[in-house]
Structures are given as structure tokens and as C-alpha cells.
Design a protein around this motif. Structure first.
Motif, PDB file in Angstrom:
ATOM      1  N   LEU A   1       2.846   6.506  -3.287  1.00 54.57           N
ATOM      2  CA  LEU A   1       3.015   6.074  -4.672  1.00 54.57           C
ATOM      3  C   LEU A   1       2.284   4.754  -4.856  1.00 54.57           C
ATOM      4  CD1 LEU A   1       6.029   6.183  -6.992  1.00 54.57           C
ATOM      5  CD2 LEU A   1       4.992   3.945  -6.552  1.00 54.57           C
ATOM      6  N   ILE A   2       1.611   4.591  -5.991  1.00 55.51           N
ATOM      7  CA  ILE A   2       0.873   3.368  -6.281  1.00 55.51           C
ATOM      8  C   ILE A   2       1.645   2.592  -7.337  1.00 55.51           C
ATOM      9  CG2 ILE A   2      -1.318   2.403  -7.056  1.00 55.51           C
ATOM     10  CD1 ILE A   2      -2.417   5.307  -6.196  1.00 55.51           C
ATOM     11  N   ALA A   3       2.173   1.458  -6.944  1.00 60.09           N
ATOM     12  CA  ALA A   3       3.029   0.657  -7.823  1.00 60.09           C
ATOM     13  C   ALA A   3       2.191  -0.310  -8.636  1.00 60.09           C
ATOM     14  CB  ALA A   3       4.067  -0.094  -6.993  1.00 60.09           C
TER      15      ALA A   3
ATOM     16  N   ALA B   1      -7.486   7.540  -1.404  1.00 60.83           N
ATOM     17  CA  ALA B   1      -6.448   8.487  -0.986  1.00 60.83           C
ATOM     18  C   ALA B   1      -6.942   9.922  -1.131  1.00 60.83           C
ATOM     19  CB  ALA B   1      -5.177   8.267  -1.806  1.00 60.83           C
ATOM     20  N   ARG B   2      -7.607  10.205  -2.233  1.00 59.39           N
ATOM     21  CA  ARG B   2      -8.121  11.559  -2.458  1.00 59.39           C
ATOM     22  C   ARG B   2      -9.134  11.924  -1.374  1.00 59.39           C
ATOM     23  NH1 ARG B   2     -10.500  11.817  -8.074  1.00 59.39           N
ATOM     24  NH2 ARG B   2      -8.340  12.215  -8.692  1.00 59.39           N
ATOM     25  N   ARG B   3     -10.002  10.986  -1.013  1.00 60.64           N
ATOM     26  CA  ARG B   3     -11.001  11.273   0.031  1.00 60.64           C
ATOM     27  C   ARG B   3     -10.348  11.542   1.384  1.00 60.64           C
ATOM     28  NH1 ARG B   3     -13.532   8.059   3.531  1.00 60.64           N
ATOM     29  NH2 ARG B   3     -12.926   6.117   2.522  1.00 60.64           N
ATOM     30  N   LEU B   4      -9.209  10.898   1.634  1.00 59.53           N
ATOM     31  CA  LEU B   4      -8.495  11.090   2.901  1.00 59.53           C
ATOM     32  C   LEU B   4      -7.535  12.272   2.862  1.00 59.53           C
ATOM     33  CD1 LEU B   4      -7.639   7.367   3.776  1.00 59.53           C
ATOM     34  CD2 LEU B   4      -9.480   8.775   4.711  1.00 59.53           C
ATOM     35  N   GLY B   5      -7.444  12.943   1.713  1.00 58.24           N
ATOM     36  CA  GLY B   5      -6.537  14.085   1.601  1.00 58.24           C
ATOM     37  C   GLY B   5      -5.094  13.701   1.376  1.00 58.24           C
ATOM     38  N   VAL B   6      -4.867  12.478   0.886  1.00 63.30           N
ATOM     39  CA  VAL B   6      -3.513  11.985   0.640  1.00 63.30           C
ATOM     40  C   VAL B   6      -3.179  12.173  -0.832  1.00 63.30           C
ATOM     41  CG1 VAL B   6      -1.986   9.973   0.713  1.00 63.30           C
ATOM     42  CG2 VAL B   6      -3.723  10.303   2.508  1.00 63.30           C
ATOM     43  N   ALA B   7      -2.065  12.799  -1.137  1.00 63.76           N
ATOM     44  CA  ALA B   7      -1.631  12.986  -2.520  1.00 63.76           C
ATOM     45  C   ALA B   7      -1.135  11.661  -3.087  1.00 63.76           C
ATOM     46  CB  ALA B   7      -0.531  14.039  -2.598  1.00 63.76           C
ATOM     47  N   THR B   8      -1.247  11.514  -4.405  1.00 63.03           N
ATOM     48  CA  THR B   8      -0.883  10.247  -5.027  1.00 63.03           C
ATOM     49  C   THR B   8       0.089  10.445  -6.186  1.00 63.03           C
ATOM     50  OG1 THR B   8      -2.844  10.388  -6.454  1.00 63.03           O
ATOM     51  CG2 THR B   8      -3.035   9.097  -4.428  1.00 63.03           C
TER      52      THR B   8
ATOM     53  N   GLU C   1       5.899   8.940   0.841  1.00 63.91           N
ATOM     54  CA  GLU C   1       6.321   8.306   2.097  1.00 63.91           C
ATOM     55  C   GLU C   1       6.076   6.812   2.118  1.00 63.91           C
ATOM     56  OE1 GLU C   1       4.515  10.995   5.336  1.00 63.91           O
ATOM     57  OE2 GLU C   1       3.587  11.529   3.425  1.00 63.91           O
ATOM     58  N   ALA C   2       5.167   6.340   1.261  1.00 64.18           N
ATOM     59  CA  ALA C   2       4.772   4.933   1.293  1.00 64.18           C
ATOM     60  C   ALA C   2       4.423   4.474  -0.111  1.00 64.18           C
ATOM     61  CB  ALA C   2       3.577   4.736   2.227  1.00 64.18           C
ATOM     62  N   ILE C   3       4.430   3.151  -0.295  1.00 61.04           N
ATOM     63  CA  ILE C   3       4.100   2.553  -1.592  1.00 61.04           C
ATOM     64  C   ILE C   3       2.965   1.564  -1.402  1.00 61.04           C
ATOM     65  CG2 ILE C   3       4.916   1.034  -3.432  1.00 61.04           C
ATOM     66  CD1 ILE C   3       7.660   2.252  -3.135  1.00 61.04           C
ATOM     67  N   HIS C   4       1.891   1.762  -2.161  1.00 58.39           N
ATOM     68  CA  HIS C   4       0.781   0.802  -2.187  1.00 58.39           C
ATOM     69  C   HIS C   4       0.976  -0.087  -3.412  1.00 58.39           C
ATOM     70  CE1 HIS C   4      -3.109  -1.069  -2.266  1.00 58.39           C
ATOM     71  NE2 HIS C   4      -3.526  -0.382  -1.209  1.00 58.39           N
ATOM     72  N   PRO C   5       1.037  -1.421  -3.223  1.00 58.71           N
ATOM     73  CA  PRO C   5       1.362  -2.288  -4.368  1.00 58.71           C
ATOM     74  C   PRO C   5       0.170  -2.716  -5.206  1.00 58.71           C
ATOM     75  CG  PRO C   5       1.210  -3.609  -2.395  1.00 58.71           C
ATOM     76  CD  PRO C   5       0.967  -2.175  -1.967  1.00 58.71           C
ATOM     77  N   GLY C   6      -1.071  -2.456  -4.743  1.00 61.74           N
ATOM     78  CA  GLY C   6      -2.228  -2.980  -5.464  1.00 61.74           C
ATOM     79  C   GLY C   6      -2.243  -4.484  -5.380  1.00 61.74           C
ATOM     80  N   TYR C   7      -2.555  -5.156  -6.497  1.00 64.34           N
ATOM     81  CA  TYR C   7      -2.430  -6.620  -6.549  1.00 64.34           C
ATOM     82  C   TYR C   7      -1.772  -7.008  -7.862  1.00 64.34           C
ATOM     83  CZ  TYR C   7      -7.224  -5.475  -8.129  1.00 64.34           C
ATOM     84  OH  TYR C   7      -8.322  -4.885  -8.686  1.00 64.34           O
ATOM     85  N   GLY C   8      -1.192  -8.219  -7.871  1.00 64.63           N
ATOM     86  CA  GLY C   8      -0.384  -8.604  -9.018  1.00 64.63           C
ATOM     87  C   GLY C   8       0.972  -7.920  -8.962  1.00 64.63           C
ATOM     88  N   PHE C   9       1.733  -8.030 -10.039  1.00 63.18           N
ATOM     89  CA  PHE C   9       3.050  -7.407 -10.149  1.00 63.18           C
ATOM     90  C   PHE C   9       3.896  -7.678  -8.898  1.00 63.18           C
ATOM     91  CE2 PHE C   9       0.721  -4.425 -13.180  1.00 63.18           C
ATOM     92  CZ  PHE C   9       1.142  -5.115 -14.293  1.00 63.18           C
TER      93      PHE C   9
END
Length: 673
Positions: free
Chosen positions: A39-41, A54-61, A109-117
Motif C-alpha cells: 500500500l502506498i500511503a 512495483a509494477r515492473r517488479l510484479g508487486v501489486a499496489t 504486506e507492507a506500506i510505502h510512505p513516499g515523502y511528506g505526510f
């Protein structure tokens, strides 16, 4: 869907999302149990950027979105999307509980926070881990260690990293801080201890201005970070902002060389580049080693940036750089590092978070060429970089450049979030080649529907001092009169706007008659006459001057010269792209004038929250006196009196949410001389 967008707009190359070269990404050969879904927060271009890798690595988002972002690009790109609240960040992207609930509900399974927030919020990291999820970033302990600038500087000094002279203590009494500033010596910087992005930061040159600067910095810090505490630092007179990209796996760390972010305004980065101009091998080694020491001192895992302030008055010397802060997340400007190293930093983030060691050793990481990134914003530069809003009715970038964006044509730049439109990234074998590509890309980009800083960026890219590498954080401030002036309107652009206003920009077509010339007045911002003189031939008369125009297969010619102009026509305005973007409003007699320099009324330049009002009816003000403070797009904007006079009415109260153009203060009419 957004994932199948026009490649002219979003060029993908070299396996790095949006990349234009710099070598194929170097991948770690050992496979691990890569995440199946993350999940991308976050929102905007960073959410789209993470989805690309993520798409290139075959990971759903999984995307999350606010009410304002229901139709956003990142929502369309993701495999799944979850609504988490209202348009204000506090109602959505800052709601850690809602984000974690969305991750659990969708099986991420995991959360990517990006930047900010929430990206540097240790409590959010703890909650993510408590829920049995993986946080794609550093540990909460590492974030806490670097989260407050004052404590971080103490820690760095113990690790042998040079720090800027200043006061980093806990005593926040204004008199104590003023005494500390005197001891450090003016000029000084007041900086929010929990700050970033230039928020809660004020330069003070004289002791008599310290109290005002402190009050303003604390107020902005309280709004942005819920923490009004500040520190005091010596202001470096010829400063360069050079940062080092680091990456750790919790045990060891490497650096991926430096980025120069000296081209700033209001302490916010405008154009970044890698590597830094004028960098020597000795200086690079010293800064890289200091950055690695800093990262390893806190057991850092993931992508991070060590920011240094450098005294550039005598070239780049190993004894003239000092630690400023560590950003415990991916940076906005990370694409320039990817371009010169050929490394996909988001892929590294996913791999290290999934349990892999660092993909490469220090000696395996090298530099290839040079790269620049320019931040394209919706903002009014001549008006003091005021954030702008609007609907992006037209958005085209030239081919061959990397463009990272979270918007598409038809999307709206709202008052709720940072008004970034895109990041434009170029790479070349040399600094001169990369900078020339950037300048040409900025000059060829087309944006309509809102005011932007595009012309300002293009001027910067062509600035002689910048081209020579003579950059420091004060360059824009010194050159602002020339850089911020509205671009001149070529005569040909005005002529072509008249043709477009008449609906003839795509050709005269059936409007031409063999037996009589077609002549008419055109409702435009200045008196204009138009006469069709032949097939796809028009004579336009403006202010008594006639211009002969013809439409050929290669575009419009005006007075015998090819223009290569492009048009974007809307009912309320016409944009002609010719040596920049030139907007012409179609006059509406019912419209009122929104602003006049010496107007009786002080109007809101944008939607926002009235934070403070400083005047009362009957009070006499002088030109430049503070009238009110408006908070919009995460920044505070002070509204000042345009002329001397007596306050007749205060039309708004602190705490009011107002729209652009709302009347705030009315001065009494000036008496006739």
C-alpha cells in the motif's frame, strides 16, 4: 487508464520509471521473498513513481485517496484504491489508523510512505509494525534520532560529523533565544526543530528584527509540524546546499554521491542537479564518508539523505561543510541520483525492506554523466511565488525527457495540497549537455489552465551564472528582478491570439468568399481588426499596425517569419505557445478587477485560512504594514497594505476559510488632492 498514457508525456526508458538513460539499473542477484502487494500511503507524483517500480517488479499496489483525489492519476494507476477521508490532509493522508486499516483490509504486506505526510512519523512506523505490516523505510528509532534538528546535531557531533555553529538547546524563552542569536552573531537562521521544506524558517539580519522573525517561524512551525520549537544557527554568507544520498540495510550503509540543491527560493528547492558542480575527489570523499558515518551511527535502513550546508566562498573545501539535517525518507529530487548511477532507489527500498542486504558495495557504485531536475509548480512568480489553482486543460511535455507527475490534462490543482505539477528531469554526458536539454525541455513544455513557474524555470536554466556553476542559495534572491518578471509577449503571439479569438487558428476554411473580403472587429483585450485575404491567409490589424499571416503545412507564418506556434483555446482564455506560454483573457464586461496595487480593498490572492488579522477599524496604516496572514498550500502568506490610509472595515476574522478574491480589509477612500 493512466498507466497507458501518451509516451510523449511520460517517457519510460532504461527500466527506471520515467528514466532517460544513465545506464540500466543494477540489480542484486539474490532473490528474496519479495512483497506480493504493498500500500502506498501518499498521493501525487511520488505515489505514481512507486507504482511504476512495483509494477515492473510484479508487486501489486493499493492506493489511498481523499475526497479531493477520487479521480487522481495515482488512483487510476494502482491495482486497488481505498477512500480514507476528506480533502484536508488531517482528514485523510495523515490518518495513520485509516491507512493501516486499508492495508489490512486489502491484504497488503507492507506500506510505502513516499515523502511528506507520515513518512517521518515514528509513531506511524510503530503502529504499522504493531499491525504485523512492514514499513518500507527506516526504523522508528532512526527516525526519532534524526527527527528533531537540535538533538540530531548533538548526535552527529558525537559521530564525528561537522555541525553548524548555533544554539540547539531546549530553552525556548524568546529572551534566551535572542541572547543565543547575539552570541552566534548575525545574520542567523531561525529553524523549526521538526522542520523541513523551508517551513518554520526565517533569516534575521538585525537584532531588532529577531522577535518578529521568531514569532513568524514559531507560528508556521506550529501549523506545519504541531511543534513550535526552534533552533538558532549561524547563517553562512555564501551557502551552497549539497546533500548526499545514503542507503543502509540496518547494519552497513553506502552513499550514492551528492546532489546540489543550492538553487532555492524561500528555502525551497527549485532546480537540483547531480553531481555538484566544482566537486573535487577530496571533497566528495570527505562528504561521502561523513554521510555514511551519520547513517551507520543510527543503524539506518532504507533511503535517506544527509543535508550539508557548504561555504562556497573559497571553492569546495573539505573543512567548509557542516551537517544540517537528515531526511529519513526518499527525497523529491531522487531521480537525478538515479539518472547518474543507473540505480532504481525505489527498487532498493523494496528489496531491503523485504530482507535483502544492500544490492551493491560502495566500490561498485559509480557516476555516469550529469542530471538536472526542475520542479514545475502552479504558482504566480511575479506576484511573489503565490500558489495558484486551476484546471490543467492542456499538458504536454517534449519527448526524450523524464517527467514525473501525479496529474493529467483535465485534473485540478486544488488548494489542499502542494501545487506541484511535475518534475522534469534531463540527463547528459556533461553538465552543459544536460543543462541545455533541460532548458530546451522547459521552453518546449506546454501547460494551460493555471499560472505556472515554467518561464521562470526556463530563465534559470539559461542563466549565465548557473550555467557556469557559480551557484549558491542566494542566487535567485539576488537575480529575482530579472528572473521573476513576466515574459515579454512576442508581437506574433498577440497576432495569433486574435486569429484564435476569431476561431481561425486551424484555417480560414469556408469563411473565405471569392467575391468579397471578410473583415470584422475581434473582441479582444485590445482593439483588433481581422480580414481574410485568401485561403488560409489573414491580415490582422492591431493598434494601427497590419500583420500578414498565412497557415502553411508547417504552421503559422507571421510577417514572413515561421512561428511554430501552438494553440490552446478555451471560452474564457486563449493560450499561445510561442517562446513560452502567453495567456490572453477573453474580456467579460461583468468581471470585476480582482486586484489593483493601490486599491482600497485587500483581496485574498488564493483560497485559504485566515490565520491572523493585525488591524482594527480606524487604525492608520503605512505602505507595507502587515494587515493579515493567510495560510494556503502549507505556507503562510503575509498580506500588506498597498498604500497609506485609515482602515475603514475589517471584513474577515481569524479562523475564517475564504475563497480567492474575497475582500479582507477595506481602506477609507483617499481624499482628493
Amino acid at each position: 487508464m493512466c498507466g497507458k498514457m501518451n509516451l510523449q508525456l511520460f517517457h519510460l526508458a532504461a527500466n527506471i520509471p520515467g528514466g532517460t538513460g544513465g545506464g540500466a539499473p543494477r540489480l542484486h542477484q539474490q532473490e528474496s521473498a519479495m512483497f506480493q502487494k504493498i500500500l502506498i500511503a501518499n498521493r501525487g507524483e511520488i505515489a505514481c513513481r512507486v507504482i511504476d517500480t512495483a509494477r515492473r517488479l510484479g508487486v501489486a499496489t493499493v492506493a489511498v485517496y481523499s475526497e479531493a483525489d477520487a479521480g487522481a492519476r495515482h488512483v487510476a494507476m494502482a491495482d486497488e484504491a481505498v477512500h480514507i477521508g476528506g480533502p484536508r490532509p488531517a482528514e485523510s493522508y495523515l490518518r495513520g489508523d485509516a491507512i493501516i486499516e486499508a492495508a489490512l483490509a486489502t491484504g497488503a504486506e507492507a506500506i510505502h510512505p513516499g515523502y511528506g505526510f507520515l513518512s517521518e512519523n515514528p509513531d506511524f512506523v510503530a503502529a504499522v509494525e504493531a499491525a504485523g505490516l512492514t514499513f518500507i523505510g527506516p526504523s522508528q528509532a532512526a527516525i526519532r534520532a534524526m527527527g528533531l534538528k537540535d538533538a540530531a546535531k548533538v548526535l552527529m557531533a558525537k559521530a564525528g560529523v561537522p555541525v553548524v555553529p548555533g544554539y540547539h538547546g531546549d530553552n525556548q524563552d524568546p529572551e534566551h533565544l535572542a541572547a543565543a542569536a547575539e552570541a552566534v552573531g548575525y545574520p542567523v537562521l531561525i529553524k523549526a526543530v521538526a522542520g523541513g521544506g523551508g517551513k518554520g524558517m526565517r533569516r534575521v539580519d538585525r537584532a531588532q528584527d529577531f522577535a518578529t522573525g521568531l514569532e513568524s517561524a514559531c507560528a508556521e512551525a506550529r501549523t506545519a509540524f504541531s511543534n513550535p520549537a526552534v533552533l538558532i544557527e549561524k547563517y553562512v554568507e555564501m551557502p551552497r546546499h549539497i546533500e548526499v544520498q545514503v542507503f543502509g540495510d540496518g547494519t552497513r550503509a553506502v552513499h550514492l554521491f551528492e546532489r546540489d540543491c543550492s538553487l532555492q527560493r524561500r528555502h525551497q528547492k527549485v532546480i537540483e542537479e547531480a553531481p555538484a558542480p566544482g566537486m573535487t575527489d577530496q571533497m566528495r570523499a570527505a562528504m561521502g564518508q561523513a554521510a555514511v558515518r551519520a547513517a551507520e551511527a543510527i543503524g539506518y535502513a532504507g533511503a535517506g539523505t544527509i543535508e550539508f550546508i557548504v561555504d562556497g566562498s573559497d571553492g569546495l573545501r573539505p573543512d567548509r561543510f557542516w551537517f544540517m539535517e537528515m531526511n529519513t525518507r526518499l527525497q523529491v529530487e531522487h531521480p537525478v541520483t538515479e539518472a547518474i548511477t543507473g540505480i532504481d532507489l525505489v527498487e532498493w527500498q523494496l528489496r531491503v525492506a523485504a530482507g535483502e542486504p544492500l544490492p551493491l558495495a560502495q566500490e561498485e557504485i559509480g557516476i555516469k554523466g550529469h542530471a538536472f531536475e526542475a520542479r514545475l509548480y502552479a504558482e504566480d512568480v511575479p506576484a511573489g511565488f503565490l500558489p495558484a489553482i486551476g484546471t490543467l486543460s492542456h499538458l504536454v511535455f517534449p519527448p526524450g525527457v523524464r517527467v514525473e507527475t501525479g496529474v493529467r490534462p483535465g485534473d485540478t490543482i486544488s488548494p489542499w495540497y502542494d501545487p506541484m505539477i511535475a518534475k522534469i528531469v534531463t540527463h547528459g554526458p556533461t553538465r552543459a549537455a544536460a543543462l541545455n536539454r533541460l532548458a530546451r525541455a522547459l521552453e518546449a513544455a506546454e501547460v494551460a489552465g493555471t499560472t505556472t513557474n515554467l518561464a521562470f524555470l526556463a530563465r534559470l536554466a539559461r542563466h549565465g551564472g548557473f550555467a557556469a556553476g557559480a551557484v549558491d542559495t542566494g542566487l535567485i534572491g539576488r537575480e529575482i528582478d530579472g528572473l521573476a518578471v513576466a515574459p515579454p509577449v512576442p508581437a506574433a503571439a498577440r497576432v495569433l491570439a486574435v486569429i484564435a479569438a476569431a476561431g481561425l487558428h486551424e484555417g480560414t476554411g469556408a469563411g473565405f468568399t471569392l467575391w468579397a473580403p471578410l473583415r470584422r472587429a475581434v473582441d479582444f483585450e485590445c482593439p483588433a481588426q481581422l480580414q481574410i485575404t485568401g485561403p488560409n491567409r489573414v491580415c490582422v490589424e492591431i493598434a494601427g499596425t497590419a500583420h500578414e499571416c498565412r497557415l502553411a503545412p508547417d504552421g503559422w507564418w507571421v510577417d514572413g517569419l515561421k512561428t511554430s506556434a501552438r494553440f490552446h483555446v478555451k471560452p474564457e482564455e486563449i493560450t499561445v505557445f510561442l517562446q513560452g506560454a502567453h495567456r490572453f483573457a477573453r474580456p467579460d464586461p461583468l468581471d470585476r478587477i480582482a486586484h489593483a496595487p493601490a486599491s482600497d480593498l485587500t483581496l485574498a490572492p488564493m483560497p485559504g485560512l485566515v490565520k491572523a488579522v493585525f488591524v482594527l477599524p480606524g487604525q492608520v496604516v503605512a505602505p507595507g504594514d502587515r494587515l493579515a496572514v493567510l495560510e494556503a498550500m502549507k505556507m503562510e502568506h503575509t498580506l500588506c497594505a498597498a498604500r497609506a490610509g485609515e482602515v475603514a472595515e475589517v471584513l474577515v476574522a481569524a479562523g475564517a476559510q475564504i475563497e480567492a478574491g474575497a475582500a479582507l480589509i477595506r481602506l477609507a477612500e483617499e481624499e482628493a488632492a
